[in-house]
Design a protein around this motif. Structure first.
Motif, mmCIF file in Angstrom:
data_model
loop_
_atom_site.group_PDB
_atom_site.id
_atom_site.type_symbol
_atom_site.label_atom_id
_atom_site.label_comp_id
_atom_site.label_asym_id
_atom_site.label_seq_id
_atom_site.Cartn_x
_atom_site.Cartn_y
_atom_site.Cartn_z
ATOM 1 N N THR A 246 0.835 -1.205 0.000
ATOM 2 C CA THR A 246 0.000 0.000 0.000
ATOM 3 C C THR A 246 0.868 1.253 0.000
ATOM 4 O O THR A 246 0.661 2.167 -0.812
ATOM 5 C CB THR A 246 -0.881 -0.003 1.239
ATOM 6 N N THR A 247 1.865 1.287 0.904
ATOM 7 C CA THR A 247 2.721 2.477 0.975
ATOM 8 C C THR A 247 3.661 2.525 -0.228
ATOM 9 O O THR A 247 4.001 3.611 -0.707
ATOM 10 C CB THR A 247 3.528 2.503 2.285
ATOM 11 N N VAL A 248 4.071 1.361 -0.739
ATOM 12 C CA VAL A 248 4.877 1.321 -1.966
ATOM 13 C C VAL A 248 4.114 2.039 -3.089
ATOM 14 O O VAL A 248 4.668 2.898 -3.789
ATOM 15 C CB VAL A 248 5.193 -0.134 -2.382
ATOM 16 N N ASN A 249 2.849 1.708 -3.231
ATOM 17 C CA ASN A 249 2.075 2.313 -4.325
ATOM 18 C C ASN A 249 1.669 3.759 -4.018
ATOM 19 O O ASN A 249 1.492 4.558 -4.935
ATOM 20 C CB ASN A 249 0.878 1.432 -4.669
ATOM 21 N N GLY A 250 1.532 4.103 -2.738
ATOM 22 C CA GLY A 250 1.273 5.496 -2.370
ATOM 23 C C GLY A 250 2.482 6.368 -2.686
ATOM 24 O O GLY A 250 2.353 7.457 -3.270
ATOM 25 N N ILE A 251 3.656 5.906 -2.298
ATOM 26 C CA ILE A 251 4.886 6.666 -2.572
ATOM 27 C C ILE A 251 5.160 6.685 -4.068
ATOM 28 O O ILE A 251 5.517 7.715 -4.638
ATOM 29 C CB ILE A 251 6.064 6.076 -1.764
ATOM 30 N N GLY A 252 4.951 5.543 -4.736
ATOM 31 C CA GLY A 252 5.111 5.504 -6.191
ATOM 32 C C GLY A 252 4.199 6.509 -6.878
ATOM 33 O O GLY A 252 4.618 7.209 -7.811
ATOM 34 N N ALA A 253 2.969 6.606 -6.407
ATOM 35 C CA ALA A 253 2.010 7.567 -6.972
ATOM 36 C C ALA A 253 2.515 8.996 -6.792
ATOM 37 O O ALA A 253 2.456 9.812 -7.725
ATOM 38 C CB ALA A 253 0.642 7.397 -6.303
ATOM 39 N N ALA A 254 3.022 9.295 -5.607
ATOM 40 C CA ALA A 254 3.482 10.665 -5.323
ATOM 41 C C ALA A 254 4.680 11.035 -6.196
ATOM 42 O O ALA A 254 4.730 12.134 -6.761
ATOM 43 C CB ALA A 254 3.831 10.793 -3.840
ATOM 44 N N VAL A 255 5.645 10.115 -6.320
ATOM 45 C CA VAL A 255 6.824 10.405 -7.138
ATOM 46 C C VAL A 255 6.413 10.572 -8.609
ATOM 47 O O VAL A 255 6.886 11.482 -9.306
ATOM 48 C CB VAL A 255 7.895 9.305 -6.975
ATOM 49 N N TYR A 256 5.496 9.700 -9.060
ATOM 50 C CA TYR A 256 5.001 9.791 -10.451
ATOM 51 C C TYR A 256 4.305 11.137 -10.681
ATOM 52 O O TYR A 256 4.516 11.791 -11.704
ATOM 53 C CB TYR A 256 4.056 8.614 -10.716
ATOM 54 N N CYS A 257 3.498 11.579 -9.727
ATOM 55 C CA CYS A 257 2.831 12.890 -9.835
ATOM 56 C C CYS A 257 3.855 14.016 -9.899
ATOM 57 O O CYS A 257 3.783 14.902 -10.761
ATOM 58 C CB CYS A 257 1.893 13.118 -8.651
ATOM 59 N N LEU A 258 4.810 13.990 -8.979
ATOM 60 C CA LEU A 258 5.775 15.097 -8.904
ATOM 61 C C LEU A 258 6.685 15.117 -10.126
ATOM 62 O O LEU A 258 7.149 16.187 -10.540
ATOM 63 C CB LEU A 258 6.577 14.998 -7.608
#
Ligand code: OVV
Length: 402
Positions: A246-258
Motif C-alpha cells: 500500500t505504501t509502496v504504491n502510495g509513494i510511487g504515486a506521489a513520485v510519479y505525480c511530482l
C-alpha cells in the motif's frame, strides 16, 4: 462500453465493462467517468454485481456497515457461499462488535504516540535513501525508491525476521489480487502463493517477532486479555498483508505525480512543509487502493435503485476520488488542495488503521526529496503493474539532480 438502461432483475443501468482487465487498468479514468454518469448504481453484467462510482454513494456504503457488511469478504468472493482462500482477517473481514476488539489493538499499536517514536528514524532513513539516489543520478523510482524506502523502515518497525523478507511484496500481491474475480491475475497469484503464505504464517508467531515492534505489541495485547493468543498471529498477519505494498504504491504515486507535474514539484521544493499534503493529494489522485466490495445484509435502495439482500457491491474508490460532483478540477494534481474527505484510505469503521504510518513515510520521504533534489525527469519507458486491487507502476525510470 455500452450502457443499456434496463436489465432483467435489476433497475440499475447495466455495463459490460471489466474493471479487472488489463485494458481497464491501463486507463481507468474515462470508464470511471462513464460509470459515474450512468447512475448512482451500475449493474456490472459480466460479474453480476452492483457497483458505485460516485463519491456520495461510495461514501454512504463505506459508512453503513450494518447494511454493507465486511464479514462476507471485501473481495468478489462471498464467504457465505464459499470458503475463504486463507483464514479470514480479524479486522478487514469482520463487522462490529467483533471487528472493534481487533481494531482497538491495532489502533494502539499504530497510535500517534507510536508514530512520534518512529519519526526520527524514518526521517534519517529517508535522507539516506535520497542521498544515495542523488549519488546515482539515474535509477528506477519503483524498485529503488517506492519499494526500497518502505522496505528499509516497515519490516524493522514491525519486527519481522531478517530472513525471508523477499516474500513480503509477493505475499501482498497475492492478497490484493485475491479480492478480484477468478481471472488470470488471481489464479496465477494463488497458484504460486504457498511459499509466501508459509513464511508469513511462521513470521507472525510470537517467537518470530523482534521485541519493541508492532508485532510484539500485538502479542502483548494477549497478556491483558484484549485478544486471545490464537488471534494475535492473525492480527499480525494484517500488517504483513497491508503494511508494505500500500505504501509502496502510495509513494510511487506521489513520485510519479511530482515527476509529471513540474509546477507542483516547484511548489513543494519552495515549501517542503507541503510534503504531507503532496502525499495525501497523490493518494486521492491515484487511489493506490482502487476498489473494495461489501455485501448487503438486507434489501436496500441506493440512489433509487433496489439492491437485494446478500449481494456484492463494488466500490470504485478511485472514481469517487475524482467525482466532479465532489471535487473541483478533480483530474488535476494540486498539492494545495483541501483533500479531506477523500476515500483513498476508505471511510467509516474500517478506514485504514495504518494511515498515520503511511502518511509518516510519505511525508518524510517527500520532505527529504524536496530539500535535496532540484529536478526530476522521467528518462525511460513507464511500465504499469497490474493487480486486481492496487494501482501503480512496475517501472518509472527517472534522473534527479541536486
Ligand atoms: C486493508 C487490508 C488489505 C489487505 C489485507 C488486510 C487488510 C488484512 O487485514 O489482512
Amino acid at each position: 462500453m455500452s450502457i443499456a438502461r434496463t436489465v432483467p432483475g435489476s433497475r440499475a443501468p447495466a455495463s459490460d465493462v471489466d474493471p479487472f482487465s488489463i485494458e481497464f487498468f491501463e486507463d481507468p479514468h474515462r470508464i470511471h467517468g462513464e460509470l459515474r454518469e450512468a447512475g448512482p448504481v451500475v449493474w456490472l453484467s459480466r460479474y453480476r454485481v452492483h457497483a458505485v462510482a460516485r463519491y456520495a454513494e461510495v461514501h454512504a456504503v463505506l459508512n453503513d456497515w450494518r447494511t454493507f457488511c465486511s464479514s462476507r469478504g471485501v473481495g468478489m468472493d462471498d464467504y457465505a457461499t464459499g470458503k475463504p482462500w486463507r483464514p479470514r482477517s480479524l479486522v478487514l473481514e469482520t463487522d462490529p462488535p467483533e471487528h472493534d476488539r481487533a481494531r482497538a489493538v491495532l489502533n494502539k499499536v499504530l497510535s500517534p504516540a507510536a508514530m512520534k517514536r518512529l519519526r526520527e528514524g524514518f526521517t534519517a532513513a529517508a535522507e539516506r535513501k535520497v542521498d544515495e539516489l542523488l549519488e546515482r543520478g539515474s535509477f528506477d523510482a519503483i524498485p529503488d525508491l517506492a519499494e526500497a524506502y518502505p522496505l528499509s523502515v516497515f519490516p524493522d518497525a514491525l519486527g519481522m525476521p531478517q530472513e525471508g523478507r523477499e516474500h513480503v511484496l509477493p505475499y501482498a500481491a497475492v492478497v490484493f489480487n485475491s479480492f478480484g474475480p477468478d481471472n488470470d491475475l488471481r489464479r496465477e497469484a494463488l497458484a504460486d502463493a504457498a511459499p509466501h503464505m508459509a513464511w508469513v504464517a511462521e513470521s507472525c508467531q510470537r517467537g518470530s517477532l523482534a521485541p519493541g515492534g508492532f508485532g510484539a505489541g500485538i502479542h502483548a495485547a494477549t497478556d491483558t486479555g484484549e485478544i486471545t493468543p490464537e488471534e494475535a498471529p492473525l492480527l499480525v498477519r494484517s500488517l504483513f498483508s497491508a503494511g508494505v505494498d500500500t505504501t509502496v504504491n502510495g509513494i510511487g504515486a506521489a513520485v510519479y505525480c511530482l515527476a509529471r507535474f513540474p509546477d507542483q514539484w516547484r511548489k513543494l521544493r519552495a515549501e517542503p512543509s507541503l510534503a504531507r499534503a503532496a502525499f495525501e493529494e497523490a493518494v486521492r489522485f491515484e487511489s493506490p487502493v482502487q476498489t473494495f466490495f461489501r455485501t448487503t445484509t438486507r434489501p436496500v435502495e441506493i440512489g433509487g435503485v433496489e439492491v437485494g439482500e446478500g449481494e456484492k457491491v463494488l466500490m470504485f474508490l478511485g472514481a469517487a476520488n475524482r467525482d466532479p460532483r465532489r471535487w473541483e478540477r478533480p483530474d488535476e494534481y494540486d498539492i494545495a488542495r483541501r483533500t479531506s474527505g477523500h476515500v483513498g484510505f476508505g471511510s467509516g469503521v474500517h478506514m485504514c488503521v495504518g494511515q498515520l504510518l503511511a502518511r509518516l513515510e510519505g511525508e518524510v520521504l517527500l520532505g527529504a526529496m524536496a530539500r535535496k533534489i532540484d529536478s526530476i525527469e522521467i528518462t525511460g519507458p513507464v511500465r504499469r503493474r497490474y493487480n486486481n486491487t492496487l494501482r501503480g507502476l512496475a517501472s518509472l525510470p527517472i534522473t534527479v539532480e541536486a
